[in-house]
Enzyme design. Structure first.
Site, PDB file in Angstrom:
ATOM      1  N   HIS A 107      15.332 -12.433  12.213  1.00  0.00           N
ATOM      2  CA  HIS A 107      15.108 -13.142  13.784  1.00  0.00           C
ATOM      3  C   HIS A 107      13.093 -13.012  13.884  1.00  0.00           C
ATOM      4  O   HIS A 107      13.338 -12.805  14.819  1.00  0.00           O
ATOM      5  CB  HIS A 107      15.331 -10.936  14.638  1.00  0.00           C
ATOM      6  CG  HIS A 107      17.145 -11.078  14.236  1.00  0.00           C
ATOM      7  ND1 HIS A 107      17.529  -9.850  14.575  1.00  0.00           N
ATOM      8  CD2 HIS A 107      18.173 -12.062  13.637  1.00  0.00           C
ATOM      9  CE1 HIS A 107      18.808  -9.706  14.190  1.00  0.00           C
ATOM     10  NE2 HIS A 107      18.782 -10.896  14.017  1.00  0.00           N
ATOM     11  N   CYS A 111       0.365  -1.716   0.052  1.00  0.00           N
ATOM     12  CA  CYS A 111       0.356  -0.081  -0.052  1.00  0.00           C
ATOM     13  C   CYS A 111       1.007   1.443   0.143  1.00  0.00           C
ATOM     14  O   CYS A 111       2.159   1.289  -0.326  1.00  0.00           O
ATOM     15  CB  CYS A 111      -0.669   0.177   1.110  1.00  0.00           C
ATOM     16  SG  CYS A 111      -0.231   0.223   2.904  1.00  0.00           S
TER      17      CYS A 111
END
Length: 142
Positions: free
Chosen positions: A98, A65
Site C-alpha cells: 500500500h 535500532c
C-alpha cells in the site's frame, strides 16, 4: 539487487544475521551500520542508507535500532524515502503493498531475530499494488 543496511548498537546482532540471509540470497549488501555494541548515534548510520536508496544506488534499505522509531524518523527526512517501521510480517506486507516502502525499519528490542529474518523476506518478496495506492503515494511531498 542491492540492499543498504544500517544499525546502531541495539541492532548489531540482527544486522549480521540479516546480512547472512541476504548474501545467501545472492543479494549485494552495503553495510553502513556499527559492528559493535558500544553506544552510537543511529542517525550516523541511517543517513548513508537513506542516501543510497534516494540516489538509486540501492534498491532498498533496512535500518535497525532499539525501537525502530528514531531510525525511521531519520530516514523519512530524506526525499524519495518511504520508511516503514514494522513489528510483524503483516505490517511489512502492507508497507510494501500500500505504501511502496523502500526502507524497512526494525525495532530490535521488540521483535525476535527469527521474526526479523521473516520480515526481511516478506519485505523483499512483496510488490507494490499501485492502483488507488499510487495516487496516495503521489500526495506525499518529496
Amino acid at each position: 539487487m542491492r540492499i543498504a543496511i544500517g544499525n546502531d548498537h541495539a541492532g548489531t546482532a540482527y544486522k549480521l544475521a540479516i546480512i547472512g540471509l541476504l548474501k545467501s540470497m545472492q543479494i549485494d549488501v552495503g553495510n553502513y551500520g556499527t559492528d559493535g555494541t558500544d553506544s552510537v548515534d543511529y542517525p550516523d548510520f541511517v543517513h548513508p542508507v537513506a542516501r543510497e536508496v534516494e540516489e538509486g544506488k540501492a534498491d532498498y534499505g533496512i535500518i535497525i535500532c532499539g525501537s525502530g522509531n528514531g531510525a525511521s524518523m531519520t530516514a523519512n527526512k530524506h526525499q524519495k524515502i518511504r520508511c516503514a517501521l514494522c513489528w510483524n510480517k503483516e505490517i511489512v506486507a502492507l508497507g510494501r503493498e500500500h505504501n511502496d516502502a523502500n526502507i524497512l525499519s526494525l525495532p530490535a528490542r521488540f521483535i525476535s531475530l527469527p521474526q526479523a529474518l521473516e520480515m526481511v523476506k516478506v519485505f523483499l518478496n512483496t510488490e507494490f499494488e499501485g492502483g488507488r495506492h499510487e495516487r496516495r503515494i503521489e500526495k506525499i511531498p518529496c
